[in-house]
Motif scaffolding. Structure first.
Motif, short mmCIF file in Angstrom:
data_model
loop_
_atom_site.label_atom_id
_atom_site.label_comp_id
_atom_site.label_asym_id
_atom_site.label_seq_id
_atom_site.Cartn_x
_atom_site.Cartn_y
_atom_site.Cartn_z
N LEU A 105 -6.47 -17.48 107.15
CA LEU A 105 -7.20 -18.75 107.25
C LEU A 105 -6.85 -19.67 106.07
O LEU A 105 -6.66 -20.87 106.25
CB LEU A 105 -8.72 -18.49 107.31
CG LEU A 105 -9.61 -19.73 107.48
CD1 LEU A 105 -9.16 -20.59 108.66
CD2 LEU A 105 -11.07 -19.32 107.64
N ASN A 106 -6.73 -19.07 104.88
CA ASN A 106 -6.32 -19.88 103.74
C ASN A 106 -4.98 -20.57 104.00
O ASN A 106 -4.83 -21.76 103.73
CB ASN A 106 -6.23 -19.00 102.48
CG ASN A 106 -7.52 -18.94 101.70
OD1 ASN A 106 -7.88 -19.89 101.01
ND2 ASN A 106 -8.25 -17.84 101.83
N LEU A 107 -4.04 -19.82 104.52
CA LEU A 107 -2.72 -20.41 104.80
C LEU A 107 -2.79 -21.43 105.92
O LEU A 107 -2.11 -22.46 105.89
CB LEU A 107 -1.69 -19.32 105.13
CG LEU A 107 -1.27 -18.37 104.02
CD1 LEU A 107 -0.06 -17.56 104.46
CD2 LEU A 107 -0.94 -19.11 102.72
N GLU A 108 -3.63 -21.15 106.92
CA GLU A 108 -3.76 -22.10 108.03
C GLU A 108 -4.29 -23.44 107.53
O GLU A 108 -3.81 -24.51 107.93
CB GLU A 108 -4.68 -21.53 109.11
CG GLU A 108 -3.96 -20.51 109.97
CD GLU A 108 -4.87 -19.79 110.97
OE1 GLU A 108 -4.34 -18.99 111.77
OE2 GLU A 108 -6.09 -20.03 110.95
N LEU A 109 -5.28 -23.37 106.63
CA LEU A 109 -5.82 -24.62 106.07
C LEU A 109 -4.72 -25.39 105.35
O LEU A 109 -4.59 -26.60 105.50
CB LEU A 109 -6.98 -24.31 105.12
CG LEU A 109 -8.22 -23.72 105.79
CD1 LEU A 109 -9.24 -23.27 104.75
CD2 LEU A 109 -8.84 -24.73 106.76
N LEU A 110 -3.93 -24.65 104.55
CA LEU A 110 -2.84 -25.31 103.82
C LEU A 110 -1.80 -25.90 104.76
O LEU A 110 -1.32 -27.01 104.54
CB LEU A 110 -2.17 -24.31 102.87
CG LEU A 110 -2.98 -23.89 101.64
CD1 LEU A 110 -2.25 -22.78 100.89
CD2 LEU A 110 -3.20 -25.09 100.72
N SER A 111 -1.46 -25.17 105.81
CA SER A 111 -0.42 -25.68 106.71
C SER A 111 -0.94 -26.89 107.49
O SER A 111 -0.19 -27.82 107.78
CB SER A 111 0.10 -24.57 107.63
OG SER A 111 -0.80 -24.32 108.68
N ASP A 112 -2.24 -26.88 107.83
CA ASP A 112 -2.82 -28.04 108.52
C ASP A 112 -2.77 -29.29 107.65
O ASP A 112 -2.37 -30.36 108.09
CB ASP A 112 -4.28 -27.76 108.92
CG ASP A 112 -4.37 -26.73 110.05
OD1 ASP A 112 -3.29 -26.36 110.59
OD2 ASP A 112 -5.48 -26.31 110.39
N VAL A 113 -3.16 -29.09 106.37
CA VAL A 113 -3.13 -30.23 105.44
C VAL A 113 -1.72 -30.79 105.33
O VAL A 113 -1.52 -32.00 105.29
CB VAL A 113 -3.65 -29.79 104.05
CG1 VAL A 113 -3.36 -30.86 103.00
CG2 VAL A 113 -5.14 -29.50 104.10
#
Ligand SMILES: Nc1ncnc2c1ncn2[C@@H]1O[C@H](COP(=O)(O)OP(=O)(O)OP(=O)(O)O)[C@@H](O)[C@H]1O
Ligand SMILES: [Mg+2]
Length: 318
Positions: A105-113
């Motif tokens: 989830l942490n990486l998903e947030l970063l990739s979305d940003v």
């Protein structure tokens, strides 16, 4: 170096002094020159406080140089950073993650940003070997796993240049080995990895080329083999039954010999070790052990900085 090949990173005559309130200012980078060509792993090495993180911060536009020029992919920094930031992945000091969220989830947030496809998240987790722990909360991760998650975050954009500032900090030997393997494979896959470390000996095995810093300037740079060769003394340890006789034979033959304890001799400046064996064998003395004394980056560094200190004290006494 090919004449028209543009280095990935170029640093010329860079100075940076931190000015501090009511304390002496700190000269962090002091006339640094550096060139990093494309591909492989470049070790940016130096003891604590030698200016590694400051240089990396300047390359990423996080602090400003007092003078000198820095460029990444031939774009002057920080002015043209926006043009190339999409190709640079960086891990500077310990990355921060939401501890209650999973690694994924942490990486998903970063990739979305960053507007990257979700597909990259799986790719990056796979690359750093975290795929099977990706659903666990980050607060349950070991230091090594957090560090790997940090590298995964830096890999999301499939960077051409990966800047890692002390990625093995705080890791145990097994963790260090894991990260080392990861870095090696990234370097081999075509990414240019710029790796800083104060553990000169630790990283020499992964680096193709290195620059060694001391007090904010580069004291030596080149391929690891070339840098080691600057200090290679051609020194041998020789174990032989009759030490006194061997000593005499070798000195008479013009070798530079010294006793090394009661059982061994040290022979220095030997171009071809076989000449030592042959010389002794001609006189009926047989070598039971012949070991080249190897140098590592740590001793190259210590040698260079001791020379510097010796030069400085010579200057003050004359
Ligand atoms: N924000 C700051 N304010 C004042 N001085 C600083 C600051 N950041 C770094 N320094 C000083 O600049 C010098 C170089 O620090 P830097 O962090 O670049 O070294 P480093 O090579 O990364 O060291 P380390 O191996 O410990 O990470 C040090 O003397 C440090 O105390
Ligand atoms: Mg640092």
């Amino acid at each position: 170096m090919g004449g028209d090949v543009v280095p990935v990173i170029a640093v010329r005559g860079v100075h940076k002094t931190y000015r501090r309130w009511r304390r002496p200012s700190e000269r962090a980078v002091d006339g640094l020159d550096l060139e990093v060509d494309e591909g492989g792993v470049f070790g940016f090495l130096g003891p604590n406080g030698s200016g590694k993180t400051t240089t990396i911060r300047m390359l990423l536009g996080l602090v400003r140089a007092d003078r000198g020029d820095l460029s990444v992919f031939d774009r002057p920094m920080p002015e043209r950073l926006p043009e190339v930031i999409g190709q640079i992945g960086a891990l500077v000091e310990t990355p921060l993650f939401f501890p209650n969220f999973s690694g994924r989830l942490n990486l998903e947030l970063l990739s979305d940003v960053a507007g990257l496809p979700r597909l990259r998240v799986d790719e990056a987790l796979e690359q750093v070997g975290l795929a099977d722990r990706a659903r666990d909360r980050v607060k349950g991760y070991s230091l090594g796993m957090r560090q790997r998650l940090g590298i995964a975050a830096a890999l999301l954009k499939r960077p051409q240049l990966l800047i890692l500032d002390e990625p093995t900090n705080g890791l145990d030997p097994a963790g260090i080995r894991e990260i080392r393997e990861l870095i090696r494979s990234l370097g081999a896959s075509g990414t240019t990895v710029f790796l800083s470390s104060h553990l000169l000996g630790e990283v020499e095995q992964v680096c193709d080329r290195v620059a060694i810093l001391s007090h904010g300037r580069c004291v030596v740079t080149g391929s690891v083999a070339d840098v080691l060769a600057t200090r290679s003394t051609g020194e041998l340890r020789v174990r032989v039954g009759d030490l006194a006789a061997a000593y005499d034979v070798l000195s008479a033959a013009g070798f530079r010999v010294a006793r090394d304890g009661d059982t061994r001799l040290t022979v220095t400046a030997v171009a071809e070790p076989a000449t030592v064996t042959a010389t002794l064998a001609e006189r009926g003395l047989y070598v039971s052990e012949l070991t080249p004394v190897t140098v590592d980056l740590e001793s190259v560094f210590l040698g260079l900085t001791q020379d510097e200190a010796a030069d400085a004290s010579a200057e003050t006494t004359t």
